[in-house]
Structure formats: C-alpha cells, structure tokens
Motif scaffolding. Structure first.
Motif, short mmCIF file in Angstrom:
data_model
loop_
_atom_site.label_atom_id
_atom_site.label_comp_id
_atom_site.label_asym_id
_atom_site.label_seq_id
_atom_site.Cartn_x
_atom_site.Cartn_y
_atom_site.Cartn_z
N VAL A 11 -4.61 -4.21 4.06
CA VAL A 11 -4.73 -5.40 4.91
C VAL A 11 -5.23 -4.99 6.30
O VAL A 11 -6.12 -5.62 6.87
CB VAL A 11 -3.39 -6.14 5.02
N LEU A 12 -4.63 -3.91 6.83
CA LEU A 12 -5.05 -3.42 8.14
C LEU A 12 -6.51 -2.96 8.11
O LEU A 12 -7.28 -3.21 9.04
CB LEU A 12 -4.15 -2.27 8.58
N TYR A 13 -6.90 -2.30 7.02
CA TYR A 13 -8.30 -1.87 6.85
C TYR A 13 -9.23 -3.08 6.87
O TYR A 13 -10.26 -3.09 7.54
CB TYR A 13 -8.44 -1.09 5.54
N SER A 116 4.47 -1.78 12.23
CA SER A 116 4.49 -0.78 11.16
C SER A 116 3.46 -1.16 10.09
O SER A 116 3.31 -2.33 9.74
CB SER A 116 5.88 -0.71 10.55
N SER A 117 2.75 -0.16 9.58
CA SER A 117 1.76 -0.43 8.54
C SER A 117 1.78 0.67 7.50
O SER A 117 2.26 1.78 7.74
CB SER A 117 0.35 -0.54 9.16
N GLY A 118 1.24 0.35 6.32
CA GLY A 118 1.22 1.30 5.22
C GLY A 118 0.03 2.24 5.29
O GLY A 118 -0.90 2.03 6.06
N LYS A 119 0.09 3.26 4.46
CA LYS A 119 -1.01 4.21 4.36
C LYS A 119 -1.85 3.82 3.14
O LYS A 119 -1.32 3.59 2.06
CB LYS A 119 -0.47 5.63 4.19
N GLU A 120 -3.16 3.75 3.36
CA GLU A 120 -4.04 3.35 2.26
C GLU A 120 -3.98 4.34 1.10
O GLU A 120 -3.77 5.54 1.30
CB GLU A 120 -5.48 3.25 2.77
#
Length: 273
Positions: A11-13, A116-120
């Motif tokens: 999502v961040l990407y 906070s965000s996940g790692k792709e």
C-alpha cells in the motif's frame, strides 16, 4: 490510536508511486484554459465591421454614427476580455505553483511516514503470489480478480499481495485485524447492489483469515470506521477528538457529493452525444 495503525508495505509502495500523479491531477482537471478562451465571437464581430466598411452601399447598412459607436464598444469589450483572460491566467498560474510545491513540502507524506508500515515481499515471493493469484482469479476467488483485466504486470495482483501481507501480520503478531479500505468492489465485499455502503466482507476472505491465523478480521470503509469511532469515543473527555471527526465526516460527505456530481455530468454528456 497511532500505535495501532499499520500500513501494508505494498500500500505504501502504491501511495509513493502514485503520489506525484495525484498531486498534479488538479492542474489538468481544473486549471486548463476555460472554454471562453477559445470563443471567436470578437473575431466574428471584427469581420462583420470590416465587411460593412468595405461594402459601404450594400447590405447590411449601418449609420456612420452608430458604426463608430459600435466599433468603440467592440474595442472596449476586447480590452475587457483580454484583461479577464490575463487575470485568469495569472490566478491559475499561482494555484499551479502552489500545487507543484506540494511535491517538495508534502505534509501528508510526512504524516504517513511516521506510521508503522510493513516490508514489501521480495520479487521471488511476489512471483509465487502471482502463480497462486492466476489460479484464484480463474475461480473468481477474492481479492483482486476484478483488477486483472485493467492492470498490468505485478499490479494485477496488488490486492492479493496486500491481503497476503495482512495475513502474515496477523500470524506473526497473533492479533485480530480491522482493515480500513474504500475499495468496495465485489472482490473484497459481498454484493451490495445499489447500496453505497457495503455490509459484509466476502465470506471466503473471512474463512481464509480465520483458518490461516486463528484470529478475526473485519472490514470498514473510512466512513464506517469514523462512525464506529464516534460511537466508541463520544464522551465529554474526548470532545476535541469528536470535533475532529465531524470535520472528517464533512470532508467525506463533500467528496461523495463531488463524485455524484461528476457521474451525473458524465451521464448528461453521454445522453447529449
């Protein structure tokens, strides 16, 4: 609530990839030259005057005094329109500059990057997800199969990649999930017909989540999520927070009105065509 918020890496990407295009969107959508810039009405008036002057004794005939007054009026109108055009151009130019500056001083991006965000997933992991996705989409198993014909490459499987990230997050942290998304297509939600607000996530997704994580998940649109917050936090100790939610609701309602107006406009243009 900041410590409970988490953005999947994909999502961040997607956000970063599309950010500049979205920032620039109003420039093309709202700040192009208005239709009256292309109107040749004044040119037609000048041609009309020239014809009268060059063919003095043919129709249409104008009294000399009236003709001079007419020419004077056309000149005044021409100057006024040029002033209006230049004013519009100057104002639009200011707004365009302000919009372009957002790319370098983007307060929304700064705020998002504090969360906070996940790692792709790695490229090889995405390949495996795509293999699974190809099979799922043939069976119309959610999520994401409705994007398959519209997107290209890895992006065809974007929703599935996000879903896999959410599953991993729940398993690793042993937590239930509230998923906030405004993607209300039938490959995320049960069919809700003409109702604007979906009622229930796809049962396949609920089943898969429970089986894979032994936890619970529920989906809310942003509107629904805000409504739940209101119910939960509407008390005297959190009045500023509640007032803030009122502002959010107004923005969401305004955005919905804009969408409805644009849809009506599209239908009107289509019917005229």
């Amino acid at each position: 609530m900041k410590d409970r918020l988490w953005i999947p890496g994909h999502v961040l990407y997607e956000y970063k990839k599309n950010r500049v295009e979205v920032i620039n969107e109003p420039i093309g959508k709202w700040y192009g030259n208005p239709d009256f810039f292309n109107n040749n009405y004044l040119q037609q008036l000048r041609i009309f005057i020239n014809r009268i002057e060059e063919q003095r004794y043919y129709h249409p005939y104008f009294d000399d005094v009236e003709l001079e007054a007419f020419k004077k009026s056309v000149k005044e109108i021409s100057e006024s329109i040029e002033y209006i055009k230049q004013t519009v151009l100057d104002e639009f130019s200011k707004r365009k500059s302000e919009i372009k500056k957002l790319k370098d001083s983007d307060f929304i991006l700064k705020k998002i990057l504090t969360l906070s965000s996940g790692k792709e997933f790695s490229f090889s992991e995405k390949i495996e997800i795509m293999k699974e996705g190809k099979w799922r989409y043939k069976q119309e198993l959610p999520p994401g199969y409705m994007d398959f014909s519209e997107k290209h490459g890895i992006q065809k499987y974007g929703d599935l990649i996000i879903w896999k990230e959410i599953l991993n997050k729940a398993k690793i942290e042993n937590k239930s999930i509230i998923f906030v998304t405004n993607d209300t297509k039938e490959d995320w939600y049960e069919e809700h017909g003409k109702k604007k607000t979906p009622i229930c996530p796809r049962h396949e997704l609920l089943l898969e989540f429970m089986e894979m994580t032994e936890k619970d998940i529920w989906f809310y649109t942003l509107d629904q999520f805000v409504e739940k917050l209101e119910i939960r936090y509407k008390d005297e100790t959190s009045i500023p927070f509640y007032t803030g939610l009122e502002a959010v609701k107004q923005v969401l309602a305004y955005t919905e009105k804009i969408k409805e107006r644009e849809e009506k406009l599209k239908k009107t243009k289509l019917s005229k065509y």
